[in-house]
Design an enzyme around this catalytic site. Structure first.
Site, PDB file in Angstrom:
ATOM      1  N   GLU A  84       0.821  -1.214   0.000  1.00 38.86           N
ATOM      2  CA  GLU A  84       0.000   0.000   0.000  1.00 38.86           C
ATOM      3  C   GLU A  84       0.856   1.265   0.000  1.00 38.86           C
ATOM      4  OE1 GLU A  84      -2.677  -0.674   3.287  1.00 38.86           O
ATOM      5  OE2 GLU A  84      -3.813  -2.148   2.114  1.00 38.86           O
ATOM      6  N   GLU A 128      -2.046 -10.276  -5.977  1.00 40.80           N
ATOM      7  CA  GLU A 128      -2.119 -11.080  -7.205  1.00 40.80           C
ATOM      8  C   GLU A 128      -1.342 -10.411  -8.329  1.00 40.80           C
ATOM      9  OE1 GLU A 128      -4.519 -10.104  -5.208  1.00 40.80           O
ATOM     10  OE2 GLU A 128      -6.390 -11.183  -5.512  1.00 40.80           O
TER      11      GLU A 128
HETATM   12  N1  THU Z   1      -6.256  -6.736  -1.956  1.00 41.39           N
HETATM   13  C1  THU Z   1      -5.449  -7.608  -2.585  1.00 41.39           C
HETATM   14  O1  THU Z   1      -4.215  -7.572  -2.439  1.00 41.39           O
HETATM   15  N2  THU Z   1      -6.030  -8.538  -3.387  1.00 41.39           N
HETATM   16  C2  THU Z   1      -7.363  -8.672  -3.561  1.00 41.39           C
HETATM   17  O2  THU Z   1      -7.807  -9.429  -4.416  1.00 41.39           O
HETATM   18  C3  THU Z   1      -8.282  -7.925  -2.694  1.00 41.39           C
HETATM   19  C4  THU Z   1      -7.698  -6.685  -2.122  1.00 41.39           C
HETATM   20  C5  THU Z   1      -5.639  -5.727  -1.075  1.00 41.39           C
HETATM   21  C6  THU Z   1      -5.724  -4.310  -1.554  1.00 41.39           C
HETATM   22  C7  THU Z   1      -5.559  -3.550  -0.273  1.00 41.39           C
HETATM   23  O3  THU Z   1      -4.173  -3.441   0.005  1.00 41.39           O
HETATM   24  C8  THU Z   1      -6.176  -4.451   0.774  1.00 41.39           C
HETATM   25  O4  THU Z   1      -6.269  -5.732   0.189  1.00 41.39           O
HETATM   26  C9  THU Z   1      -7.551  -4.013   1.229  1.00 41.39           C
HETATM   27  O5  THU Z   1      -8.379  -3.755   0.157  1.00 41.39           O
END
Ligand code: THU
Length: 182
Positions: free
Chosen positions: A96, A107
């Site tokens: 993030e 992913e």
């Molecule tokens: N997130 C993922 O890494 N993969 C997903 O398929 C769903 C969401 C992450 C994005 C963000 O850093 C956190 O999960 C919360 O949305």
């Protein structure tokens, strides 16, 4: 259309030479289309069937790297383990940013490292988060996963309790936008 005998039996006229060159150019184009990029490999996937035990091992690998996720804002770690068409493994976690919209999903991080290393097709992608049921990949990731998928690709979603489900690409993103839509 010229056959092999025509090429051998008499000298070429200019017109025949042009036809010959056009045919060669066409063939080269076809072969380049056939052997380049992510669209290929349909027949090259090493069909490794993962057993339930092996799937659980992959989920363990994902759980192990969840702590590497950089998630100070959502505090929602996600990890992805990707196995490509040659059985090679790649990993990704979500990363993030204080500028929230720049956050990167697990992913897609796994996919970009895999592509950098020469991955052509995803055989398995195992996605794990600390959710009640199997984690649900976001829409953007579904689209990107589909870019590198074929009929043998399996998307495995799980939580930390090995509560997992398996989808093929059509189940994950029915009617995805693909190269044929361009
Ligand atoms: N997130 C993922 O890494 N993969 C997903 O398929 C769903 C969401 C992450 C994005 C963000 O850093 C956190 O999960 C919360 O949305």
């Amino acid at each position: 259309k010229l056959g092999a005998d025509d090429y051998l039996s008499k000298p070429f006229s200019m017109e025949e030479l042009h036809i010959l060159i056009d045919n060669l150019v066409d063939n080269v184009r076809r072969l380049k289309g056939k052997f380049s990029g992510a669209l290929v490999q349909e027949d090259k996937m090493a069909k490794i069937e993962l057993t339930d035990e092996e799937i659980k091992q992959k989920i363990d690998e994902a759980i192990e790297i969840m702590e590497k996720a950089y998630v100070p804002y959502s505090k929602f770690p996600v990890a992805a383990i990707l196995i490509d068409e040659n059985g090679k493994t790649y990993k990704g976690v979500n990363v993030e940013n204080a500028s929230y919209g720049l956050g990167l999903c697990a992913e897609r991080n796994a996919i970009t490292s895999a592509v950098t290393d020469g991955m052509k097709k995803i055989h398995y992608i195992v996605v794990v988060a600390d959710t009640k049921g199997p984690v649900s990949p976001c829409g953007a990731c579904r689209q990107v996963i589909s870019e590198f998928s074929n009929k043998d690709t399996r998307i495995i979603m799980s939580n930390k309790n090995y509560d997992y489900k398996v989808w093929d690409v059509e189940e994950m993103i029915p009617g995805a936008f693909g190269p044929e839509d361009l």
